[in-house]
Scaffold this motif. Structure first.
Motif, PDB file in Angstrom:
ATOM      1  N   PRO A   1     -28.120 -73.294  24.910  1.00 35.97           N
ATOM      2  CA  PRO A   1     -29.357 -73.370  24.133  1.00 35.97           C
ATOM      3  C   PRO A   1     -29.163 -73.787  22.677  1.00 35.97           C
ATOM      4  O   PRO A   1     -30.089 -73.684  21.887  1.00 35.97           O
ATOM      5  N   LEU A   2     -27.985 -74.269  22.308  1.00 32.12           N
ATOM      6  CA  LEU A   2     -27.704 -74.612  20.915  1.00 32.12           C
ATOM      7  C   LEU A   2     -28.721 -75.598  20.346  1.00 32.12           C
ATOM      8  O   LEU A   2     -29.297 -75.352  19.283  1.00 32.12           O
ATOM      9  N   GLU A   3     -28.937 -76.703  21.033  1.00 31.02           N
ATOM     10  CA  GLU A   3     -29.786 -77.752  20.454  1.00 31.02           C
ATOM     11  C   GLU A   3     -31.242 -77.316  20.259  1.00 31.02           C
ATOM     12  O   GLU A   3     -31.790 -77.505  19.174  1.00 31.02           O
ATOM     13  N   PRO A   4     -31.895 -76.718  21.247  1.00 28.61           N
ATOM     14  CA  PRO A   4     -33.264 -76.245  20.990  1.00 28.61           C
ATOM     15  C   PRO A   4     -33.323 -75.206  19.862  1.00 28.61           C
ATOM     16  O   PRO A   4     -34.266 -75.175  19.079  1.00 28.61           O
ATOM     17  N   HIS A   5     -32.310 -74.384  19.783  1.00 23.91           N
ATOM     18  CA  HIS A   5     -32.255 -73.370  18.723  1.00 23.91           C
ATOM     19  C   HIS A   5     -32.173 -74.026  17.339  1.00 23.91           C
ATOM     20  O   HIS A   5     -32.872 -73.633  16.410  1.00 23.91           O
ATOM     21  N   VAL A   6     -31.324 -75.034  17.208  1.00 20.49           N
ATOM     22  CA  VAL A   6     -31.185 -75.746  15.931  1.00 20.49           C
ATOM     23  C   VAL A   6     -32.508 -76.412  15.557  1.00 20.49           C
ATOM     24  O   VAL A   6     -32.949 -76.332  14.401  1.00 20.49           O
TER      25      VAL A   6
END
Length: 74
Positions: A59-64
């Motif tokens: 989920p790194l990209e949606p979180h960023v």
């Protein structure tokens, strides 16, 4: 943005890089897009499209991207 298109696709090719680079790319894109949208008075929303084979940095990209939402829009 001045053309008021309903959707724009941005290819980051982030699944081919390490998590730190994927984070940097997404943060830079979001910062620049939100700044440009504000400059022209255009409301925007991001949709993070995941890879169908589950490769990449979720989920790194949606979180960023969510972290970059201007405070006025939260």
């Amino acid at each position: 943005m001045r053309q008021r298109r309903r959707a724009v696709y941005v290819l980051t090719n982030s699944r081919s890089v390490d998590p730190e680079e994927a984070e940097r790319r997404n943060r830079e894109i979001a910062e620049n897009v939100y700044r440009a949208a504000e400059d022209v008075g255009c409301a925007i929303e991001f949709v993070s499209r995941g890879d169908s084979t589950l490769r990449g940095h979720s989920p790194l990209e949606p979180h960023v991207l969510a972290q970059q939402v201007p405070r006025a829009h939260r």
